[in-house]
Design a protein around this motif. Structure first.
Motif, short mmCIF file in Angstrom:
data_model
loop_
_atom_site.label_atom_id
_atom_site.label_comp_id
_atom_site.label_asym_id
_atom_site.label_seq_id
_atom_site.Cartn_x
_atom_site.Cartn_y
_atom_site.Cartn_z
N MET A 1 45.62 74.09 46.66
CA MET A 1 45.92 72.70 46.28
C MET A 1 44.53 71.98 45.85
O MET A 1 43.63 72.04 46.58
CB MET A 1 46.59 71.93 47.53
CG MET A 1 48.24 72.36 47.54
SD MET A 1 48.88 71.15 48.38
CE MET A 1 48.46 71.38 50.01
N PRO A 2 44.72 71.57 44.82
CA PRO A 2 43.47 70.49 44.14
C PRO A 2 43.17 69.54 45.25
O PRO A 2 44.11 68.94 46.02
CB PRO A 2 43.99 70.05 43.02
CG PRO A 2 45.07 70.59 42.49
CD PRO A 2 46.01 71.39 43.72
N ILE A 3 42.14 69.04 45.44
CA ILE A 3 41.43 68.20 46.58
C ILE A 3 41.02 66.89 45.94
O ILE A 3 40.23 66.81 44.95
CB ILE A 3 40.30 68.74 47.38
CG1 ILE A 3 40.56 70.10 47.69
CG2 ILE A 3 39.57 67.83 48.22
CD1 ILE A 3 39.36 70.74 48.34
N LYS A 36 47.43 60.81 52.66
CA LYS A 36 47.68 62.25 52.79
C LYS A 36 49.16 62.72 52.41
O LYS A 36 49.55 63.70 51.68
CB LYS A 36 47.22 62.67 54.25
CG LYS A 36 45.61 63.12 53.98
CD LYS A 36 45.30 63.51 55.39
CE LYS A 36 43.73 63.46 55.74
NZ LYS A 36 43.18 63.38 56.71
N GLN A 37 50.13 61.94 53.14
CA GLN A 37 51.38 62.07 52.89
C GLN A 37 51.84 62.10 51.42
O GLN A 37 52.70 62.96 50.80
CB GLN A 37 52.14 61.13 53.57
CG GLN A 37 53.48 61.64 54.09
CD GLN A 37 54.14 60.37 55.03
OE1 GLN A 37 53.68 59.94 55.93
NE2 GLN A 37 55.57 60.12 54.58
N THR A 38 51.51 61.10 50.68
CA THR A 38 51.54 60.69 49.46
C THR A 38 51.12 62.15 48.62
O THR A 38 51.89 62.66 47.45
CB THR A 38 50.99 59.54 48.66
OG1 THR A 38 51.65 58.46 49.52
CG2 THR A 38 51.63 59.19 47.51
N GLY A 43 51.54 67.57 45.62
CA GLY A 43 50.51 68.93 45.64
C GLY A 43 49.25 68.86 45.60
O GLY A 43 48.49 69.59 45.12
N PHE A 44 48.63 67.65 46.39
CA PHE A 44 47.26 67.48 46.30
C PHE A 44 46.95 67.52 48.05
O PHE A 44 47.96 67.20 48.79
CB PHE A 44 46.67 66.40 45.75
CG PHE A 44 47.02 66.20 44.32
CD1 PHE A 44 45.96 66.82 43.45
CD2 PHE A 44 48.04 65.78 43.67
CE1 PHE A 44 46.08 66.74 42.17
CE2 PHE A 44 48.39 65.58 42.36
CZ PHE A 44 47.05 66.09 41.61
N GLU A 45 45.74 67.99 48.10
CA GLU A 45 45.19 68.00 49.33
C GLU A 45 44.15 66.69 49.56
O GLU A 45 43.52 66.38 48.41
CB GLU A 45 44.44 69.30 49.74
CG GLU A 45 43.89 69.42 51.28
CD GLU A 45 43.13 70.80 51.42
OE1 GLU A 45 42.11 70.67 52.27
OE2 GLU A 45 43.72 71.75 50.77
N ALA A 138 47.90 57.23 40.65
CA ALA A 138 47.22 57.24 39.42
C ALA A 138 46.37 58.37 39.43
O ALA A 138 46.36 58.94 38.11
CB ALA A 138 46.28 55.99 39.71
N VAL A 139 45.90 59.02 40.24
CA VAL A 139 45.03 60.20 40.04
C VAL A 139 45.82 61.37 39.74
O VAL A 139 45.61 62.14 38.61
CB VAL A 139 44.30 60.54 41.33
CG1 VAL A 139 44.07 62.31 41.54
CG2 VAL A 139 43.15 59.71 41.53
N ALA A 140 47.12 61.48 40.28
CA ALA A 140 47.96 62.58 39.80
C ALA A 140 48.32 62.43 38.57
O ALA A 140 48.40 63.37 37.83
CB ALA A 140 49.16 62.54 40.73
#
Ligand code: DQA
Length: 147
Positions: A1-3, A36-38, A43-45, A138-140
């Motif tokens: 998973m992307p960090i 972390k939950q969001t 699909g991110f760590e 926003a990042v996603a």
């Protein structure tokens, strides 16, 4: 998973105790758990680091260059004067989102300038506890747009 790396500057370890009328009652751990939950749902760590000095944050940004997909940063008071943070963030090629729990523009004049904003993809300010989950979203979105 992307960090996604979430960086927090000085005094943010005292969230929950520190001026709750301004910063709310949630602790930094509460904010990170929610983030972390969001992130996991999208699909991110998340990796997170809080530091009292700019040097440690600069090193974390350097280490993120080859490892992390995006950076979310609340630099605390470093926001307003730490050009070394500006220089370090400028070397990172992924999305960078600046977060502030309060809205610095409505506070002391010395908080009105952010030296981080010019190298960030965007800034999320004044939304309190919701700021970090907005930043993850926003990042996603930014990373999905790049594909
Ligand atoms: C802050 C705003 C900064 O001006 C202040 O120095 C902080 C917290 C915020 O999240 O609202 O430490 O970054």
């Amino acid at each position: 998973m992307p960090i996604i790396l979430i960086l927090s500057g000085p005094n943010l370890n005292l969230l929950g105790q520190r001026q709750p009328e301004i910063y709310g009652t949630a602790t930094l751990a509460d904010h990170m758990n929610r983030a972390k939950q969001t992130a996991a749902e999208l699909g991110f760590e998340v990796e997170s680091l809080q530091a009292q000095s700019s040097g440690e944050i600069v090193t974390a940004i350097h280490n993120a260059r080859s490892r992390c997909a995006a950076i979310i940063i609340n630099p605390g008071a470093l926001t307003h004067f730490s050009w070394s943070l500006n220089d370090a963030l400028a070397t990172f090629s992924g999305p960078i989102v600046e977060v502030h729990l309060s809205n610095p523009a409505t506070r002391d004049p010395w908080r009105h300038e952010s030296v981080v904003a010019p190298v960030a993809s965007g800034s999320i300010v004044g939304f309190g506890a919701k700021g970090y989950t907005f930043a993850i979203n926003a990042v996603a979105t930014l990373l999905a747009d790049k594909k």
